[in-house]
Motif scaffolding. Structure first.
Motif, PDB file in Angstrom:
ATOM      1  N   ARG A  46      38.962  37.114  26.173  1.00  9.48           N
ATOM      2  CA  ARG A  46      39.531  35.533  26.291  1.00  9.48           C
ATOM      3  C   ARG A  46      38.680  34.688  26.701  1.00  9.48           C
ATOM      4  NH1 ARG A  46      45.377  33.843  27.063  1.00  9.48           N
ATOM      5  NH2 ARG A  46      45.866  35.942  26.938  1.00  9.48           N
ATOM      6  N   GLN A  47      37.747  34.796  27.904  1.00  9.68           N
ATOM      7  CA  GLN A  47      37.077  33.951  28.246  1.00  9.68           C
ATOM      8  C   GLN A  47      35.792  33.486  27.112  1.00  9.68           C
ATOM      9  OE1 GLN A  47      35.453  35.495  31.729  1.00  9.68           O
ATOM     10  NE2 GLN A  47      37.088  34.605  33.084  1.00  9.68           N
ATOM     11  N   ALA A  48      35.323  34.446  26.487  1.00 13.69           N
ATOM     12  CA  ALA A  48      34.410  34.096  25.394  1.00 13.69           C
ATOM     13  C   ALA A  48      34.904  33.470  24.275  1.00 13.69           C
ATOM     14  CB  ALA A  48      33.835  35.423  24.846  1.00 13.69           C
ATOM     15  N   LEU A  49      36.266  33.680  23.841  1.00  7.92           N
ATOM     16  CA  LEU A  49      37.027  33.054  22.575  1.00  7.92           C
ATOM     17  C   LEU A  49      37.292  31.667  23.069  1.00  7.92           C
ATOM     18  CD1 LEU A  49      38.710  35.856  21.124  1.00  7.92           C
ATOM     19  CD2 LEU A  49      36.506  34.844  20.251  1.00  7.92           C
ATOM     20  N   ASP A  50      37.758  31.350  24.399  1.00  9.96           N
ATOM     21  CA  ASP A  50      38.095  30.178  24.788  1.00  9.96           C
ATOM     22  C   ASP A  50      36.817  29.235  25.153  1.00  9.96           C
ATOM     23  OD1 ASP A  50      40.798  30.753  25.171  1.00  9.96           O
ATOM     24  OD2 ASP A  50      40.690  31.123  27.425  1.00  9.96           O
ATOM     25  N   ARG A  51      35.599  29.701  25.499  1.00 11.89           N
ATOM     26  CA  ARG A  51      34.342  29.051  25.484  1.00 11.89           C
ATOM     27  C   ARG A  51      33.998  28.829  24.017  1.00 11.89           C
ATOM     28  NH1 ARG A  51      28.901  31.790  27.308  1.00 11.89           N
ATOM     29  NH2 ARG A  51      27.436  30.305  26.833  1.00 11.89           N
ATOM     30  N   TYR A  52      34.171  29.706  23.155  1.00 14.93           N
ATOM     31  CA  TYR A  52      33.693  29.603  21.733  1.00 14.93           C
ATOM     32  C   TYR A  52      34.607  28.252  21.255  1.00 14.93           C
ATOM     33  CZ  TYR A  52      33.499  29.951  16.614  1.00 14.93           C
ATOM     34  OH  TYR A  52      33.376  29.802  15.497  1.00 14.93           O
ATOM     35  N   ARG A  53      35.641  28.348  21.491  1.00 15.06           N
ATOM     36  CA  ARG A  53      36.527  27.075  21.034  1.00 15.06           C
ATOM     37  C   ARG A  53      36.139  25.756  21.445  1.00 15.06           C
ATOM     38  NH1 ARG A  53      40.391  24.957  23.671  1.00 15.06           N
ATOM     39  NH2 ARG A  53      40.784  26.682  24.782  1.00 15.06           N
ATOM     40  N   GLN A  54      35.912  25.706  22.749  1.00 11.85           N
ATOM     41  CA  GLN A  54      35.702  24.480  23.466  1.00 11.85           C
ATOM     42  C   GLN A  54      34.148  23.955  23.318  1.00 11.85           C
ATOM     43  OE1 GLN A  54      35.980  25.832  27.569  1.00 11.85           O
ATOM     44  NE2 GLN A  54      38.227  25.768  27.623  1.00 11.85           N
ATOM     45  N   GLN A  55      33.238  24.751  22.922  1.00 13.31           N
ATOM     46  CA  GLN A  55      31.703  24.265  22.547  1.00 13.31           C
ATOM     47  C   GLN A  55      31.550  24.265  21.318  1.00 13.31           C
ATOM     48  OE1 GLN A  55      29.035  26.698  24.526  1.00 13.31           O
ATOM     49  NE2 GLN A  55      29.834  26.515  26.520  1.00 13.31           N
ATOM     50  N   TYR A  56      32.403  25.023  20.346  1.00 14.42           N
ATOM     51  CA  TYR A  56      31.967  24.889  18.818  1.00 14.42           C
ATOM     52  C   TYR A  56      33.138  24.600  17.712  1.00 14.42           C
ATOM     53  CZ  TYR A  56      27.750  27.266  20.472  1.00 14.42           C
ATOM     54  OH  TYR A  56      26.629  27.544  21.279  1.00 14.42           O
ATOM     55  N   ARG A  57      34.316  25.077  17.961  1.00 19.88           N
ATOM     56  CA  ARG A  57      35.230  24.756  17.111  1.00 19.88           C
ATOM     57  C   ARG A  57      36.771  24.558  17.723  1.00 19.88           C
ATOM     58  NH1 ARG A  57      35.065  29.880  13.271  1.00 19.88           N
ATOM     59  NH2 ARG A  57      36.772  29.021  12.300  1.00 19.88           N
ATOM     60  N   PRO A  58      36.909  23.354  17.919  1.00 19.08           N
ATOM     61  CA  PRO A  58      38.251  23.134  18.593  1.00 19.08           C
ATOM     62  C   PRO A  58      39.345  23.359  17.734  1.00 19.08           C
ATOM     63  CG  PRO A  58      36.935  21.159  18.396  1.00 19.08           C
ATOM     64  CD  PRO A  58      35.962  22.223  17.700  1.00 19.08           C
ATOM     65  N   GLN A  59      39.102  23.733  16.572  1.00 14.14           N
ATOM     66  CA  GLN A  59      40.159  24.061  15.669  1.00 14.14           C
ATOM     67  C   GLN A  59      40.552  25.685  15.586  1.00 14.14           C
ATOM     68  OE1 GLN A  59      37.349  23.177  14.606  1.00 14.14           O
ATOM     69  NE2 GLN A  59      36.914  24.548  12.846  1.00 14.14           N
ATOM     70  N   PHE A  60      39.755  26.280  16.337  1.00 13.07           N
ATOM     71  CA  PHE A  60      39.932  27.813  16.509  1.00 13.07           C
ATOM     72  C   PHE A  60      41.016  28.221  17.306  1.00 13.07           C
ATOM     73  CE2 PHE A  60      39.009  31.471  19.065  1.00 13.07           C
ATOM     74  CZ  PHE A  60      38.785  32.558  17.962  1.00 13.07           C
ATOM     75  N   LEU A  61      41.939  29.056  16.913  1.00 17.25           N
ATOM     76  CA  LEU A  61      42.965  29.705  17.623  1.00 17.25           C
ATOM     77  C   LEU A  61      42.940  30.871  17.675  1.00 17.25           C
ATOM     78  CD1 LEU A  61      45.673  29.122  18.928  1.00 17.25           C
ATOM     79  CD2 LEU A  61      46.808  29.264  16.396  1.00 17.25           C
ATOM     80  N   ALA A  62      43.184  31.447  19.231  1.00 16.41           N
ATOM     81  CA  ALA A  62      43.125  32.879  19.468  1.00 16.41           C
ATOM     82  C   ALA A  62      44.458  33.122  20.015  1.00 16.41           C
ATOM     83  CB  ALA A  62      41.999  33.312  20.241  1.00 16.41           C
ATOM     84  N   GLU A  63      45.139  34.002  19.367  1.00 10.69           N
ATOM     85  CA  GLU A  63      46.462  34.455  20.292  1.00 10.69           C
ATOM     86  C   GLU A  63      46.515  35.897  20.543  1.00 10.69           C
ATOM     87  OE1 GLU A  63      50.241  32.542  17.902  1.00 10.69           O
ATOM     88  OE2 GLU A  63      48.767  33.496  16.339  1.00 10.69           O
ATOM     89  N   TYR A  64      47.176  36.006  21.765  1.00  9.74           N
ATOM     90  CA  TYR A  64      47.177  37.263  22.549  1.00  9.74           C
ATOM     91  C   TYR A  64      48.637  37.797  22.639  1.00  9.74           C
ATOM     92  CZ  TYR A  64      42.660  35.313  23.346  1.00  9.74           C
ATOM     93  OH  TYR A  64      41.487  34.874  23.258  1.00  9.74           O
TER      94      TYR A  64
END
Length: 89
Positions: free
Chosen positions: A70-88
């Motif tokens: 979760r932390q890696a994908l949140d960081r990825y969204r914040q730094q690289y792709r604001p449109q990226f969505l990960a659902e859990y």
């Protein structure tokens, strides 16, 4: 959207193996969180939308792995792709 069922994962090695297979990581993927970061930020293009199912199981059996994912994908969204969505789920 790609759906990844983590409901059968029982350790971090299994989690990394599943992520490698589902996200098309290269054969040399290092099976650790630094390698995961390198893969999602430069080696493969991950889809705009990931849905993880079986997350209650993952959090119970592999709590560190669930948190790191979760932390890696949140960081990825914040730094690289604001449109990226990960659902859990």
């Amino acid at each position: 959207m790609v759906i990844i069922d983590v409901g059968q994962v029982n350790d971090e090695c299994g989690l990394h193996a599943l992520l490698k297979a589902e996200l098309g990581f290269p054969a040399f993927y290092g099976m650790n969180w630094d390698a995961f970061w390198d893969a999602i930020t430069g080696l493969v293009q991950i889809p705009d939308h990931l849905r993880f199912t079986g997350c209650d199981h993952l959090r119970a059996r592999v709590p560190r792995g669930a948190t790191m994912l979760r932390q890696a994908l949140d960081r990825y969204r914040q730094q690289y792709r604001p449109q990226f969505l990960a659902e859990y789920a």
